[in-house]
Write an enzyme that holds these catalytic residues in place. Structure first.
Site, PDB file in Angstrom:
ATOM      1  CE1 TYR A 104      -0.547   0.840   8.266  1.00 48.52           C
ATOM      2  CE2 TYR A 104      -2.152   2.320   7.262  1.00 48.52           C
ATOM      3  CZ  TYR A 104      -1.009   1.987   7.531  1.00 48.52           C
ATOM      4  OH  TYR A 104       0.052   2.887   7.160  1.00 48.52           O
ATOM      5  N   PRO A 155       0.897  -1.190   0.038  1.00 45.14           N
ATOM      6  CG  PRO A 155      -0.835  -1.481   1.703  1.00 45.14           C
ATOM      7  CD  PRO A 155       0.554  -2.052   1.003  1.00 45.14           C
ATOM      8  CE1 TYR A 157      -2.322   7.349  10.183  1.00 42.22           C
ATOM      9  CE2 TYR A 157      -1.283   5.603   8.964  1.00 42.22           C
ATOM     10  CZ  TYR A 157      -1.630   6.989   9.077  1.00 42.22           C
ATOM     11  OH  TYR A 157      -1.058   7.770   7.921  1.00 42.22           O
ATOM     12  CE1 TYR A 204      -3.658   7.913   3.265  1.00 42.36           C
ATOM     13  CE2 TYR A 204      -4.209   7.977   5.312  1.00 42.36           C
ATOM     14  CZ  TYR A 204      -3.825   8.705   4.207  1.00 42.36           C
ATOM     15  OH  TYR A 204      -3.691   9.853   4.103  1.00 42.36           O
TER      16      TYR A 204
END
Ligand code: ADP
Ligand code: SF4
Length: 671
Positions: A170, A29, A175, A61
């Protein structure tokens, strides 16, 4: 040409849970500055990667819910049916070429200030949200955690409906899920405190996502092998403990590190395969396939890492941006044609400025849909015209190559003994060695063309240009740094600039060795000020770096370098004067003035390096314009980055004798 059989292993299929990657080339990604705003553009971009042989191609993302909005950075989204239709454009383009399509489901948690959606940001505890945004997250209670898991599953279902083969959980890059994993998560319930508790949310998400879609889609986890970089690996035991806990739960481990400036560090700071040391333990604790990145452009490095069992899949963002056809070139034994990434991170500036991706090496990147540019194919010439290019820097070289590939008769003259212009010179500065690839790849490719000639040590003037008699003349003579200090801060020359003690980066690049103490005055704000200061300090001179900005090299925030540059300058004990403009140069001092108060300060200076703006070297153009068909490209037209110069040369070549009714198609969301 046939492929070297040593590289056959790179083309073996790899089973990833219920799906099979056709080879080991895996585009991890990566952001594109397009996201949900430009679905057609991003679909075409990903499709070109698949066409070029990347066996797996992932999205950027992709937000699972409006409570995770990263504006002004353009993420993808999979919130609703409209998003499914938009994302399936990408999936279809990837599938057209037999590659797997991966989607990186994402919730930013405290990293998202939700400035667009105005939803309440969420976090494991109430913590500052966004980037210096004046708001905090809501501490997630049990019902928020339940909601998050539901959103994740709904997003996974939508991803499957869009046709994706690999769905990510993820858990990296600070995050939301990573925020739960970190030691800073001191929640007192079962989701905080101990390693097991902090890993609980991730574990539940993996299990539930697998239960939901795992029969047809692979579930990948993006995970940090370290909380820091190679040089900052405090806490590497924790990721290991967690990975041991989760081991074989997902179908694929996509391994990265916490620190972006290390994970995707520029070549100035991080070498190829830079993550190897940090993540080489991973395969010893899982039987599942492992992918990781490392700005891999060398097939030998790829081979070694697979053979040594460090990774199963060759993860790449930047190498696939610089050369979407890298796998195909290896497959066809054309390694010499690989357009190697130079590690400059211009590609990242698109995301950081909320604009479509661009690349120094690959001028077609981001232009696949809106301009119809392809990285490997270019339309044939539109006439029998001959073209004379004056100047062999990045702009001139790219124009010569692209015009040559179109079939034009091209001659290029270069004043110096070597080609490459600023790239050749700047690549001799500390840490910028890889930049010379901009020149070398073009020279390799030009060498394959019979219709492009170049002449070195051939400074050409107006009369010679007229005498040459080409149908088109392209002036690519670059730009020179101004001595007089005119730039962003000063609209008028700085008093004292005429002194011979005032020099510019051009003088240093030409080999001039200044006397110390030196004041480097940087009103340019990109890399050159910091690099020149580093060079002179390493030469043993006392150097002070002065800038009117709040921090040195401030634009390099967009290339994820600012912190590392400032760290380097501080380590080298170079004093920094921020918020100070150069007021005047006296016999033995530089006089600085505060940009806020005007209060002055004198610093002893035997030399002042003036880095403010550049003057286009366009005299040839102006004296011939109107007489012949003549154009300017690159720094000679408008001084800028090397990427801008390459793009300028490429655009000229594409547009010659072509009808270009609109500059580019405008993308819009599919609803
Ligand atoms: P750009 O980034 O736009 O390609 P550069 O400054 O890197 O610009 O390169 C410009 C090149 O043009 C330099 O290599 C320089 O030596 C060359 N050049 C400048 N003037 C002439 C000239 N009159 N004849 C031939 N080459 C020239
Ligand atoms: Fe590599 Fe620079 Fe292109 Fe990014 S912009 S892919 S770092 S060459």
């Amino acid at each position: 040409m046939a492929r070297d059989p040593r590289f056959d292993v790179l083309f073996e299929p790899v089973e990833i849970g219920p799906v099979t990657a056709p080879n080991r080339f895996y585009q991890v990604p990566h952001c594109t500055g397009m996201g949900y705003r430009r679905p057609n553009s991003v679909a075409a971009l990903r499709g070109v990667k698949a066409e070029g042989g990347w066996g797996t191609v992932c999205t950027e993302y992709c937000s699972i819910h409006p409570s995770s909005d990263d504006e002004p950075y353009p993420s993808a989204s999979i919130w609703d049916d409209g998003d499914i239709r938009a994302m399936s454009l990408t999936v279809d383009k990837i599938h057209e070429h037999g590659a797997l399509a991966g989607i990186e489901l994402w919730h930013g948690g405290a990293a998202s200030a939700n400035n667009y959606t105005r939803e309440v940001p969420l976090g494991p505890y109430s913590m500052p949200a966004g980037v210096y945004d004046p708001l905090q997250t809501k501490a997630m209670d049990k019902s928020d955690i339940k909601d998050l898991k539901r959103w994740h599953l709904e997003a996974a279902r939508r991803a499957r409906r869009a046709g994706f083969d690999i769905v990510y959980v993820y858990a990296a890059h600070w995050y939301l899920i990573h925020q739960f994993l970190l030691p800073s998560n001191r929640r007192t319930d079962e989701y905080g405190g101990s390693v097991e508790n902090r890993a609980r949310l991730l574990k539940e998400l993996i299990i539930e996502t697998k239960e939901e879609i795992g029969d047809t889609c692979a579930v990948a986890v993006r995970f940090s092998a370290s909380t820091g970089g190679e040089d900052d690996d405090q806490n590497t035991t924790e990721p290991r403990e967690m990975l041991e806990l989760l081991g074989d739960l997902p179908d694929l481990w996509d391994i990265t590190v916490h620190d972006y400036s290390y994970e995707m560090g520029t070549s100035r700071f991080v070498p190829e395969a830079g993550l190897e040391k940090t993540m080489s333990w991973v395969k010893s604790v899982t039987d599942k396939p492992v992918v990781s990145v490392g700005r891999f452009t060398s097939p030998e490095t790829m081979l070694r890492l697979v053979r040594q069992g460090v990774i199963d899949l060759i993860g790449a963002a930047r190498p696939s941006i610089a050369d979407p056809f890298l796998p195909m070139k290896i497959a066809e034994g054309r390694q010499d044609e690989i357009r190697e990434c130079i590690g400059c991170n211009i590609c990242y500036t698109g995301d950081q400025t909320g604009t479509p991706i661009r690349c120094t090496q690959n001028p077609t990147m981001g232009e696949e849909w809106r301009k119809g540019w392809h990285p490997e194919y270019i339309p044939e010439k539109g006439s029998e015209s001959s073209v004379l290019i004056v100047g062999g820097g990045p702009a001139g070289l790219e124009a010569a190559l692209a015009l040559g590939q179109r079939g034009y008769e091209v001659a290029l003259t270069e004043a110096r003994r070597e080609l490459g212009g600023r790239v050749t010179l700047e690549s001799r500065l500390p840490g910028l060695e890889e930049w010379v690839r901009v020149r070398d790849w073009r020279l390799t490719m030009i060498g394959k063309l019979k219709n492009v000639d170049y002449y070195l040590e051939s400074e050409i003037d107006e009369d010679q240009i007229l005498e040459y008699g080409a149908d088109h003349v392209v002036i690519a003579t670059g730009a020179k740094w101004r001595h007089d200090g005119v730039g962003r801060w000063h609209a008028q020359p700085i008093t004292g600039w005429e002194s011979t003690r005032v020099i510019t980066p051009d003088d240093i690049l030409a080999g001039f060795q200044p006397e110390g103490p030196v004041v480097v005055y940087d009103d340019d704000h990109y890399y050159i000020g910091g690099v020149i200061a580093e060079l002179l300090r390493r030469d043993g001179l006392d150097v002070t770096l002065v800038t009117p900005a709040n921090e040195i090299s401030t634009w390099t925030r967009h290339t994820e370098e600012q912190y590392r540059i400032q760290q380097r300058i501080v380590e080298l004990e170079i004093p920094i004067e921020t918020c100070m403009a150069l007021a005047r140069v006296t016999a033995d001092h530089a006089v600085l003035g505060s940009i806020y108060t005007g209060r002055t300060k004198e610093i002893e200076a035997a030399t002042v390096v003036m880095i403010t703006s550049r003057a286009p070297q366009d005299a040839l153009y102006h004296s011939l314009a109107g007489q012949i068909a003549i154009d300017r490209i690159g720094d000679c037209l408008n001084p800028g980055t090397i990427a801008t110069a390459v793009y300028s040369g490429h655009k000229f070549a594409r547009d010659l004798d072509a009808s270009v009714p609109v500059p580019f198609l405008r993308d819009s969301r599919v609803v």
